[in-house]
Design a protein around this motif. Structure first.
Motif, mmCIF file in Angstrom:
data_model
loop_
_atom_site.group_PDB
_atom_site.id
_atom_site.type_symbol
_atom_site.label_atom_id
_atom_site.label_comp_id
_atom_site.label_asym_id
_atom_site.label_seq_id
_atom_site.Cartn_x
_atom_site.Cartn_y
_atom_site.Cartn_z
ATOM 1 N N ASN A 1 1.281 -1.188 -0.263
ATOM 2 C CA ASN A 1 -0.208 0.141 -0.051
ATOM 3 C C ASN A 1 0.813 1.857 -0.167
ATOM 4 O OD1 ASN A 1 0.828 0.598 2.866
ATOM 5 N ND2 ASN A 1 -1.048 -1.052 3.244
ATOM 6 N N LYS A 2 0.794 2.356 0.149
ATOM 7 C CA LYS A 2 1.036 3.780 -0.229
ATOM 8 C C LYS A 2 1.952 4.253 0.908
ATOM 9 C CE LYS A 2 -1.897 5.623 -4.363
ATOM 10 N NZ LYS A 2 -2.447 7.054 -4.709
ATOM 11 N N GLY B 1 7.202 0.745 -4.125
ATOM 12 C CA GLY B 1 5.221 1.637 -5.002
ATOM 13 C C GLY B 1 5.016 0.289 -5.653
ATOM 14 N N ASP C 1 5.115 -1.769 -8.295
ATOM 15 C CA ASP C 1 3.999 -2.483 -7.998
ATOM 16 C C ASP C 1 2.408 -2.293 -7.571
ATOM 17 O OD1 ASP C 1 5.802 -4.744 -8.761
ATOM 18 O OD2 ASP C 1 5.594 -5.877 -7.045
ATOM 19 N N ILE C 2 2.579 -1.062 -7.045
ATOM 20 C CA ILE C 2 1.327 -0.193 -6.747
ATOM 21 C C ILE C 2 0.832 1.010 -7.662
ATOM 22 C CG2 ILE C 2 -0.189 1.148 -5.536
ATOM 23 C CD1 ILE C 2 1.872 -0.409 -2.839
ATOM 24 N N ASP C 3 1.984 1.774 -7.705
ATOM 25 C CA ASP C 3 1.292 2.800 -9.007
ATOM 26 C C ASP C 3 3.033 3.252 -9.196
ATOM 27 O OD1 ASP C 3 0.579 4.744 -10.233
ATOM 28 O OD2 ASP C 3 -0.077 6.352 -8.439
ATOM 29 N N LYS C 4 3.127 2.909 -10.702
ATOM 30 C CA LYS C 4 4.632 3.542 -11.341
ATOM 31 C C LYS C 4 4.704 5.400 -10.739
ATOM 32 C CE LYS C 4 5.974 4.232 -15.491
ATOM 33 N NZ LYS C 4 6.353 3.859 -17.005
ATOM 34 N N GLU C 5 3.736 5.693 -11.117
ATOM 35 C CA GLU C 5 3.707 6.986 -10.902
ATOM 36 C C GLU C 5 3.978 7.877 -9.183
ATOM 37 O OE1 GLU C 5 3.721 9.892 -12.934
ATOM 38 O OE2 GLU C 5 4.062 8.482 -13.987
ATOM 39 N N LEU C 6 3.297 6.871 -8.452
ATOM 40 C CA LEU C 6 3.907 6.699 -6.952
ATOM 41 C C LEU C 6 5.209 6.748 -6.698
ATOM 42 C CD1 LEU C 6 3.515 6.985 -3.366
ATOM 43 C CD2 LEU C 6 3.068 4.389 -4.320
ATOM 44 N N CYS C 7 5.914 5.483 -6.948
ATOM 45 C CA CYS C 7 7.789 5.039 -7.140
ATOM 46 C C CYS C 7 8.414 6.138 -8.061
ATOM 47 C CB CYS C 7 7.641 3.832 -7.836
ATOM 48 S SG CYS C 7 8.770 2.996 -7.997
#
Length: 301
Positions: free
Chosen positions: A66-67, A101, A103-109
């Motif tokens: 999760n974020k 992150g 695997d959650i959201d590439k932009e978050l990563c």
């Protein structure tokens, strides 16, 4: 191969992992993990620096879900970089994008990586993106490509057992790359299975990257490869400040010091943190010598 697959299976086994803390130190894990805290990692780096060795630290952990966990890992990386600056150690940072992150959201990563790289840039430091299993290869390189537009203090690793390694090295000309054999159990469709073929391809990508003028971090404990790299550099007039050797903390310490005394940069990869289990099992899977090391640690207790 059965032994290697066995340890890779254990690396993914939650049942064993949840009980590993009881017997992990007896298997030698304590000898190859620099404690659980940033302070312990910095002290280990300081001790290595006193022996003429550089360092890179990696807070162990993968696959956040999760974020909030990704942000926590990001802040921990920032704190680690700040601790490096405060302690004055010769040390940079290694990390995995799945911690941040991916695997959650590439932009978050990407956002999390920018936060880390901004901190590293402020301290004139460098961040290495570790390479993970094959399913994360393209996403990792995509993130790196995007980051390289704005940052020159970031690099990654390329695994020599992959068929595509040569192609990836050529595409990453000008990038600081850690060159490794590879530690995941990849299928024959994407990776060499024969040890000799892995050896040859690994040497090939090292030489290609060195010849194209890019900085190469040669990560190996194999004295034959080390000797070949030294001879290759001398033959082609490649200066010692254009490459370095890297080894794992707790493995072949005497050889590490010998290399440093010869005037080569020798960087030691220092893992730390509570989530040591998967890392330790993959090290046992990599080479029979590592398994022998662990058994020796068990019998000495």
């Amino acid at each position: 191969m059965i032994t290697r697959n066995f340890f890779l299976f254990l690396a993914r086994n939650d049942f064993v992992k949840n009980r590993a803390s009881k017997w992990g130190p007896k298997l030698g894990a304590k000898s190859v993990i620099a404690g659980e805290t940033i302070e312990e990692a910095m002290e280990t780096a300081r001790q290595l620096n006193e022996k003429g060795l550089s360092a890179t630290v990696d807070h162990l952990g993968e696959f956040v879900y999760n974020k909030a966990e990704a942000l926590e890992a990001t802040h921990y990386c920032v704190r680690t970089l700040t601790a490096m600056e405060a302690s004055g150690v010769d040390c940079n940072l290694s990390l995995k994008l799945t911690q941040l992150g991916l695997d959650i959201d590439k932009e978050l990563c990407l956002s999390n990586m920018r936060t880390i790289l901004d901190t590293a840039k402020k301290y004139n430091n460098f961040v290495r993106i570790d390479m993970e299993d094959y399913s994360h290869l393209d996403p990792t390189l995509e993130v790196l490509q995007e980051l390289r537009k704005d940052y020159d203090n970031v690099g990654t690793a390329i695994q020599g057992y992959l068929f595509r390694a040569e192609q990836d090295v050529d595409k990453l000309k000008g990038t600081n790359i850690r060159l490794i054999k590879g530690a995941y159990n990849e299928p024959p469709e994407v990776a060499y299975q024969d040890a000799k073929e892995v050896y040859n391809n690994y040497l090939n990508i090292i030489k290609r990257h060195m010849l194209n003028g890019s900085y190469a971090a040669v990560a190996t404990h194999d004295h034959n490869i080390i000797a070949e790299v030294k001879a290759f550099a001398e033959k082609h007039g490649i200066a010692k400040d254009q490459f370095e050797f890297q080894m794992l903390y707790g493995f072949r310490s005497e050889l590490q010091e010998e290399i440093a005394k010869e005037g080569y940069k020798m960087r030691v990869y220092i893992p730390f943190g509570e989530d040591w289990y998967g890392y330790f099992m993959r090290r046992l899977a990599e080479r029979p010598q590592n398994i022998t090391f662990a058994v020796r640690g068990l019998l000495s207790k």
